[in-house]
Design a protein around this motif. Structure first.
Motif, PDB file in Angstrom:
ATOM      1  N   LYS A   1       3.992  52.225 -23.934  1.00  0.00           N
ATOM      2  CA  LYS A   1       4.756  52.070 -25.166  1.00  0.00           C
ATOM      3  C   LYS A   1       6.241  52.205 -24.833  1.00  0.00           C
ATOM      4  CE  LYS A   1       1.025  54.387 -27.708  1.00  0.00           C
ATOM      5  NZ  LYS A   1       0.299  54.919 -26.528  1.00  0.00           N
ATOM      6  N   ILE A   2       7.055  51.315 -25.403  1.00  0.00           N
ATOM      7  CA  ILE A   2       8.477  51.282 -25.064  1.00  0.00           C
ATOM      8  C   ILE A   2       9.238  52.352 -25.831  1.00  0.00           C
ATOM      9  CG2 ILE A   2      10.580  49.908 -25.059  1.00  0.00           C
ATOM     10  CD1 ILE A   2       8.536  49.040 -22.998  1.00  0.00           C
ATOM     11  N   ASP A   3      10.004  53.146 -25.090  1.00  0.00           N
ATOM     12  CA  ASP A   3      10.844  54.202 -25.646  1.00  0.00           C
ATOM     13  C   ASP A   3      12.291  53.725 -25.686  1.00  0.00           C
ATOM     14  OD1 ASP A   3       8.546  56.086 -25.518  1.00  0.00           O
ATOM     15  OD2 ASP A   3       8.851  55.887 -23.354  1.00  0.00           O
ATOM     16  N   VAL A   4      13.147  54.535 -26.314  1.00  0.00           N
ATOM     17  CA  VAL A   4      14.543  54.158 -26.525  1.00  0.00           C
ATOM     18  C   VAL A   4      15.446  55.330 -26.175  1.00  0.00           C
ATOM     19  CG1 VAL A   4      16.231  53.286 -28.191  1.00  0.00           C
ATOM     20  CG2 VAL A   4      13.809  52.689 -28.458  1.00  0.00           C
ATOM     21  N   VAL A   5      16.541  55.044 -25.486  1.00  0.00           N
ATOM     22  CA  VAL A   5      17.592  56.033 -25.284  1.00  0.00           C
ATOM     23  C   VAL A   5      18.867  55.492 -25.915  1.00  0.00           C
ATOM     24  CG1 VAL A   5      18.929  57.396 -23.638  1.00  0.00           C
ATOM     25  CG2 VAL A   5      16.534  56.836 -23.150  1.00  0.00           C
ATOM     26  N   MET A   6      19.457  56.283 -26.809  1.00  0.00           N
ATOM     27  CA  MET A   6      20.652  55.859 -27.537  1.00  0.00           C
ATOM     28  C   MET A   6      21.808  56.817 -27.252  1.00  0.00           C
ATOM     29  SD  MET A   6      21.184  55.277 -31.663  1.00  0.00           S
ATOM     30  CE  MET A   6      21.199  57.039 -32.074  1.00  0.00           C
ATOM     31  N   SER A   7      22.954  56.278 -26.870  1.00  0.00           N
ATOM     32  CA  SER A   7      24.138  57.110 -26.691  1.00  0.00           C
ATOM     33  C   SER A   7      24.795  57.346 -28.040  1.00  0.00           C
ATOM     34  CB  SER A   7      25.126  56.442 -25.735  1.00  0.00           C
ATOM     35  OG  SER A   7      25.749  55.321 -26.336  1.00  0.00           O
ATOM     36  N   VAL A   8      25.459  58.480 -28.149  1.00  0.00           N
ATOM     37  CA  VAL A   8      26.143  58.856 -29.386  1.00  0.00           C
ATOM     38  C   VAL A   8      27.611  59.119 -29.069  1.00  0.00           C
ATOM     39  CG1 VAL A   8      26.294  60.582 -31.217  1.00  0.00           C
ATOM     40  CG2 VAL A   8      24.058  59.800 -30.435  1.00  0.00           C
ATOM     41  N   LEU A   9      28.488  58.440 -29.756  1.00  0.00           N
ATOM     42  CA  LEU A   9      29.922  58.605 -29.556  1.00  0.00           C
ATOM     43  C   LEU A   9      30.316  60.049 -29.843  1.00  0.00           C
ATOM     44  CD1 LEU A   9      32.596  56.908 -29.037  1.00  0.00           C
ATOM     45  CD2 LEU A   9      32.854  56.962 -31.525  1.00  0.00           C
ATOM     46  N   GLY A  10      30.861  60.716 -28.819  1.00  0.00           N
ATOM     47  CA  GLY A  10      31.284  62.092 -28.992  1.00  0.00           C
ATOM     48  C   GLY A  10      30.158  63.084 -29.167  1.00  0.00           C
ATOM     49  N   GLY A  11      28.940  62.718 -28.788  1.00  0.00           N
ATOM     50  CA  GLY A  11      27.796  63.606 -29.012  1.00  0.00           C
ATOM     51  C   GLY A  11      26.764  63.509 -27.911  1.00  0.00           C
ATOM     52  N   ARG A  12      25.605  64.107 -28.185  1.00  0.00           N
ATOM     53  CA  ARG A  12      24.501  64.115 -27.234  1.00  0.00           C
ATOM     54  C   ARG A  12      23.634  62.863 -27.407  1.00  0.00           C
ATOM     55  NH1 ARG A  12      23.982  69.026 -24.856  1.00  0.00           N
ATOM     56  NH2 ARG A  12      25.063  70.783 -25.832  1.00  0.00           N
ATOM     57  N   PRO A  13      23.109  62.317 -26.318  1.00  0.00           N
ATOM     58  CA  PRO A  13      22.219  61.158 -26.444  1.00  0.00           C
ATOM     59  C   PRO A  13      20.926  61.541 -27.153  1.00  0.00           C
ATOM     60  CG  PRO A  13      22.100  62.052 -24.234  1.00  0.00           C
ATOM     61  CD  PRO A  13      23.202  62.802 -24.927  1.00  0.00           C
ATOM     62  N   GLU A  14      20.307  60.554 -27.765  1.00  0.00           N
ATOM     63  CA  GLU A  14      19.026  60.757 -28.430  1.00  0.00           C
ATOM     64  C   GLU A  14      17.961  59.914 -27.744  1.00  0.00           C
ATOM     65  OE1 GLU A  14      20.758  61.774 -32.891  1.00  0.00           O
ATOM     66  OE2 GLU A  14      19.570  59.946 -32.585  1.00  0.00           O
ATOM     67  N   VAL A  15      16.804  60.523 -27.520  1.00  0.00           N
ATOM     68  CA  VAL A  15      15.689  59.828 -26.881  1.00  0.00           C
ATOM     69  C   VAL A  15      14.571  59.683 -27.897  1.00  0.00           C
ATOM     70  CG1 VAL A  15      14.011  59.856 -25.005  1.00  0.00           C
ATOM     71  CG2 VAL A  15      16.335  60.727 -24.626  1.00  0.00           C
ATOM     72  N   PHE A  16      14.120  58.463 -28.088  1.00  0.00           N
ATOM     73  CA  PHE A  16      13.076  58.132 -29.051  1.00  0.00           C
ATOM     74  C   PHE A  16      11.787  57.852 -28.270  1.00  0.00           C
ATOM     75  CE2 PHE A  16      17.052  57.393 -31.027  1.00  0.00           C
ATOM     76  CZ  PHE A  16      16.888  57.519 -32.394  1.00  0.00           C
TER      77      PHE A  16
END
Length: 538
Positions: free
Chosen positions: A431-446
């Motif tokens: 199953k495909i997961d997602v990593v999202m960067s956050v401007l000025g914050g911590r990345p989020e992993v889905f």
């Protein structure tokens, strides 16, 4: 972890999400964009992310691009990148799913990086079996060669790919099918900290892109000896100037040569048709992908260049600002596209959103590519100007139902300033997961916990073509994918090619390699990771 539990509790009332959203153990990265009252435009644009298996242990690792230090008076452009707080970071995934920061040990600390960070591209440019990393910056870019022993070497000067100016997204692809990966770099505008200005009068906002001069993108040809040649002029890429952000690659007209779509901010988009002789012709207007359905330019940000309706032709999805609609162009064949945003349901889904990194990915393995998009406005004070708009927003997840998209529970209601997005199967569960960067914050992993259908994931191994089969066209049970690590915004995704099979337990696979070789595999068992080596003869 408590905020994720709380968010998950809220969204559970709206429906069960396929994602659990977290920051995995060992990842302590915080993106540093250093916003100031002077509204330097670079401070709102950063944060790339890459998913790659840098040590070939079968587990995806995470590379995150940091930006740097800004102060109200930039008398000298010292972004303090030598300080660990402002380093890019490489996190090695451990067998238990946790991560270890290996930035310094891998030779990726920012000692050599003095410029303000933007994005990342990944590709095995020397065909040695190990993925290399290219980092874009405001300033000079950096190419890190993977030494195959867990370390990288900065080879930018030797390779000749430093670029200059304000680079944003980049991607590796083989435009001349010679078996070596070339490199395309988007650049945003002619801008520096000394020429920066604030706009908006009493609101003191970031200036729109049209205030600053447009510039050209860059194409580097891989010479095969560890060096690249800037062919931007002779290839025709530099014939047009833009304000370019995202880039995607696919062979949209089926002639066997990879084409380039570039998302431009506040002006017409670019579609560079590959003429097959080392040159490109910009054809966005005649192909129908330059403007929106009303013939109006928009703020093009991120892009994905994939087949959303399973007709075998790559389509184009472009994110943009609130009060616009994410642009979806359907590939009608014959080199032309039609604007399908409203028919596909994107009017309702995206009119109030500002999108950045984006992907057309089959998250529930039903055989149809869904949409995930990072969201958040450019202006951090936009709510004071227009209360109907929001600076921070949750990302968008929309499931694809026979070519029409419907909103789904993304797993969090926490609003953030999302930017880069990369896609890949982090825990190798199909199953495909997602990593999202956050401007000025911590990345989020889905992390994807979908109870969807069967699947098949292919790793291509080129022999006559480039080592990773980048640019190959793969057809599985009627679905088509062009192999690429590029797309989205500022980011690079897993090189493996994933297909949802729905209820099917087996698949027929056809691979059209960049070399011209056509390879067929019949009755392939589903629910497996499969390495496929290119035949050495047609």
């Amino acid at each position: 972890m408590s905020r994720w539990f709380f968010s998950g509790f809220l969204t559970a009332a709206l429906g069960v999400s396929i994602f659990s959203v977290t920051t995995p153990k060992g990842i302590d990265f915080v993106h540093q964009n250093s916003p100031t009252r002077n509204k330097y435009l670079i401070e709102t644009m950063g944060g790339g992310v890459a998913l790659l298996d840098y040590n070939n242990d079968g587990l995806l690792d995470i590379f995150l691009v940091n930006s740097g230090y800004l102060q109200p008076s930039m008398s000298s452009e010292d972004f303090r990148r030598s300080q660990p707080k402002y380093w890019n970071c490489l996190y090695r995934q451990n067998p238990d799913g946790s991560f270890t920061d290996v930035t310094k040990a891998a030779g990726l600390s920012a000692v050599a990086n003095s410029d303000y960070g933007m994005g990342v591209a990944v590709g095995d440019y020397d065909n040695d079996g190990y993925p290399d990393i290219y980092v874009t910056n405001y300033g000079k870019n950096i190419l890190y060669h993977n030494n195959g022993d867990g370390t990288f070497t900065d080879v930018t000067e030797k390779a000749g790919v430093a670029a200059g100016g304000w680079s944003v997204s980049a991607g590796f692809f083989d435009y001349d099918n010679d078996g070596r990966l070339d490199l395309f770099v988007t650049r945003y505008m002619k801008w520096d900290t000394k020429s920066n200005k604030a706009c908006g009068g009493k609101w003191n906002t970031y200036c729109p892109p049209g205030v600053f001069p447009a510039t050209t993108n860059i194409l580097y040809h891989n010479n095969g000896d560890g060096t690249f040649t800037d062919v931007s002029q002779r290839s025709g890429i530099a014939a047009v100037k833009g304000r370019s952000l995202g880039v995607g690659f696919a062979d949209y007209d089926g002639d066997g040569f990879t084409d380039i779509f570039v998302a431009n901010d506040g002006m017409r988009e670019f579609l560079f048709h590959n003429n097959g002789n080392g040159t490109f012709t910009e054809r966005a207007q005649e192909a129908g992908v330059a403007l929106d359905g009303d013939g109006t330019p928009y703020a093009g940000m991120g892009v994905d260049f994939r087949d959303y309706d399973n007709d075998g032709r790559p389509d184009i999805l472009v994110t943009n600002l609130a009060k616009q609609i994410y642009a979806l162009y359907h590939n009608d064949g014959g080199g032309s596209f039609s604007y399908r945003s409203l028919q596909a349901g994107l009017g309702t889904l995206t009119a109030g959103s500002s999108g950045w990194g984006v992907g057309l990915v089959d998250f529930n393995n039903d055989g149809w590519k869904d949409i995930f998009a990072a969201q958040g406005h450019v202006m951090d004070n936009v709510e004071s100007i227009d209360p109907a708009l929001h600076y921070k927003q949750p990302p968008l997840l929309a499931f694809n139902h026979d070519g029409r998209f419907e909103r789904a529970d993304v797993g969090t209601e926490l609003p953030v300033a999302g930017r880069g997005v990369a896609f890949g199967d982090l825990n190798n569960d199909g199953k495909i997961d997602v990593v999202m960067s956050v401007l000025g914050g911590r990345p989020e992993v889905f992390y994807n916990h979908s109870a969807g259908g069967n699947w098949l994931t292919l790793t291509l191994i080129g022999t006559r073509s480039n080592r990773d089969g980048i640019g190959a066209r793969v057809v599985v049970n009627g679905q088509m994918q062009n192999v690429t690590t590029a797309g989205s915004y500022l980011s690079a995704s897993d090189k493996r090619v994933h297909f949802g099979l729905g209820e099917a337990t087996h698949a027929d696979v056809d691979i059209y390699w960049p070399s011209g070789v056509h390879q067929s595999l019949k009755d392939v068992r589903g629910n497996q990771f499969l390495d496929v080596r290119e035949p050495k003869t047609p």
